[in-house]
Design a protein around this motif. Structure first.
Motif, PDB file in Angstrom:
ATOM      1  N   UNK A 134     -14.519  30.060  40.830  1.00 39.24           N
ATOM      2  CA  UNK A 134     -13.383  29.582  40.045  1.00 39.24           C
ATOM      3  C   UNK A 134     -12.725  30.659  39.177  1.00 39.24           C
ATOM      4  N   UNK A 135     -13.456  31.703  38.831  1.00 36.76           N
ATOM      5  CA  UNK A 135     -12.895  32.741  37.967  1.00 36.76           C
ATOM      6  C   UNK A 135     -11.663  33.439  38.557  1.00 36.76           C
ATOM      7  N   UNK A 136     -11.540  33.582  39.891  1.00 34.98           N
ATOM      8  CA  UNK A 136     -10.315  34.200  40.425  1.00 34.98           C
ATOM      9  C   UNK A 136      -9.028  33.464  40.057  1.00 34.98           C
ATOM     10  N   UNK A 137      -9.136  32.209  39.618  1.00 40.21           N
ATOM     11  CA  UNK A 137      -7.940  31.458  39.216  1.00 40.21           C
ATOM     12  C   UNK A 137      -7.379  31.936  37.885  1.00 40.21           C
ATOM     13  N   UNK A 186      -6.774  24.517  32.800  1.00 40.10           N
ATOM     14  CA  UNK A 186      -5.792  23.988  31.854  1.00 40.10           C
ATOM     15  C   UNK A 186      -4.833  25.111  31.463  1.00 40.10           C
ATOM     16  N   UNK A 187      -3.561  24.848  31.574  1.00 41.72           N
ATOM     17  CA  UNK A 187      -2.528  25.799  31.158  1.00 41.72           C
ATOM     18  C   UNK A 187      -1.479  25.049  30.359  1.00 41.72           C
ATOM     19  N   UNK A 188      -1.433  25.328  29.051  1.00 47.81           N
ATOM     20  CA  UNK A 188      -0.529  24.595  28.184  1.00 47.81           C
ATOM     21  C   UNK A 188      -0.910  23.138  28.138  1.00 47.81           C
ATOM     22  N   UNK A 189       0.069  22.252  28.394  1.00 45.94           N
ATOM     23  CA  UNK A 189      -0.219  20.815  28.371  1.00 45.94           C
ATOM     24  C   UNK A 189      -0.411  20.251  29.784  1.00 45.94           C
ATOM     25  N   UNK A 190      -0.669  21.138  30.750  1.00 52.16           N
ATOM     26  CA  UNK A 190      -0.904  20.709  32.124  1.00 52.16           C
ATOM     27  C   UNK A 190      -2.275  21.182  32.581  1.00 52.16           C
ATOM     28  N   UNK A 191      -2.815  20.484  33.559  1.00 55.94           N
ATOM     29  CA  UNK A 191      -4.090  20.920  34.114  1.00 55.94           C
ATOM     30  C   UNK A 191      -4.165  20.527  35.581  1.00 55.94           C
ATOM     31  N   UNK A 192      -5.032  21.200  36.297  1.00 57.49           N
ATOM     32  CA  UNK A 192      -5.288  20.836  37.691  1.00 57.49           C
ATOM     33  C   UNK A 192      -6.775  20.998  37.974  1.00 57.49           C
ATOM     34  N   UNK A 193      -7.248  20.208  38.915  1.00 62.40           N
ATOM     35  CA  UNK A 193      -8.656  20.271  39.276  1.00 62.40           C
ATOM     36  C   UNK A 193      -8.828  21.239  40.442  1.00 62.40           C
ATOM     37  N   UNK A 194      -9.767  22.156  40.285  1.00 64.01           N
ATOM     38  CA  UNK A 194     -10.131  23.078  41.350  1.00 64.01           C
ATOM     39  C   UNK A 194     -11.399  22.544  42.001  1.00 64.01           C
ATOM     40  N   UNK A 195     -11.444  22.571  43.313  1.00 62.44           N
ATOM     41  CA  UNK A 195     -12.601  22.028  44.010  1.00 62.44           C
ATOM     42  C   UNK A 195     -13.032  22.979  45.120  1.00 62.44           C
TER      43      UNK A 195
END
Length: 248
Positions: free
Chosen positions: A16-19, A209-218
């Motif tokens: 996940x760190x590459x994100x 999480x970036x600002x007020x948005x987020x996404x799930x990484x799987x």
């Protein structure tokens, strides 16, 4: 503001760190180890950070830290949330860390309770096994249980049937959680019944999480074989610590 929240960073963090994109090299990381004083666990997390990111300086947070460094990353170790809260409050560091992330754009990386506390922890008392420490409330007030609030949701980590391991030959495997998975299902039912806005993180997942948005990484770990494996030394210690706390 940017944060990466994981359940099992020491085993899955490298996926996940590459994100995380950093604009500079020679990064400085503040490592918060208050939640679990286990050197094996801590060293594994540090090694993943050093293997994946251009970290030049790794600083262990303690009571004497002056916050004079130009920080790029704050990493919060997994373990006992009450221990984490108690130390951050005792050393007057909770608000300092929050400000660094929200105002100074320091990247927050959490594992397990470090991820739980990054969310909105106000519903903490709903879950069995997540009891508030009345001594902490008496000393520092109810507000400390609100969490950092980097995401306006209750975070529930280890939300899956399996734990994950990296074996000595470098391969990965999964092992059934057993009772911990049953506890997760009970927690999930309580959250739904009480209409709590929550987000889950399995051991093969992360929240970016970036600002007020987020996404799930799987990460697709379907190719990881399922094996029955022994608890690691730090997990054995953790089990004993939990048992001791329950008997207090």
């Amino acid at each position: 503001m940017k944060a990466l929240l994981t359940s099992s960073f020491r085993y899955m963090g490298n996926f996940f760190l590459p994100s995380l994109d950093f604009n500079r090299k020679d990064l400085t990381c503040l490592f918060v180890r208050y939640a679990l004083q286990d050197e094996g666990h801590i060293n594994m997390c540090k090694q993943v950070l050093k293997n994946c990111l251009p970290i030049k300086k790794m600083i262990d947070l303690d009571e004497n830290y002056t916050f004079d460094d130009k920080l790029d990353i704050i990493f919060v170790n997994g373990g006992f949330t009450n221990d984490l809260i108690e130390k951050l409050c005792k050393y007057n560091q909770l608000e300092k860390l929050k400000k660094l992330v929200l105002e100074d754009n320091v990247v927050y990386i959490g594992e397990s309770c470090g991820s739980d506390y990054a969310g909105n922890y106000i519903q903490y008392s709903l879950l069995p096994g997540f009891e508030k420490d009345e001594n902490i409330i008496e000393k520092y007030g109810q507000e400390v249980y609100k969490g950092f609030g980097f995401i306006d949701k209750f975070i529930l980590t280890h939300a899956c049937k399996y734990r994950v391991r990296k074996l000595k030959d470098g391969s990965y495997c999964r092992s059934h959680y057993g009772e911990q998975y049953k506890s997760y299902l009970r927690y999930l039912k309580i959250l739904k019944t009480n209409k709590v806005d929550y987000e889950t993180i399995a051991n093969n997942e992360a929240l970016l999480i970036e600002g007020n948005k987020y996404k799930k990484l799987k990460y697709d770990w379907s190719n990881f074989p399922i094996k029955q494996i022994e608890l690691t030394e730090h997990e054995k210690k953790l089990k004993e610590l939990v048992k001791a706390k329950e008997n207090c």
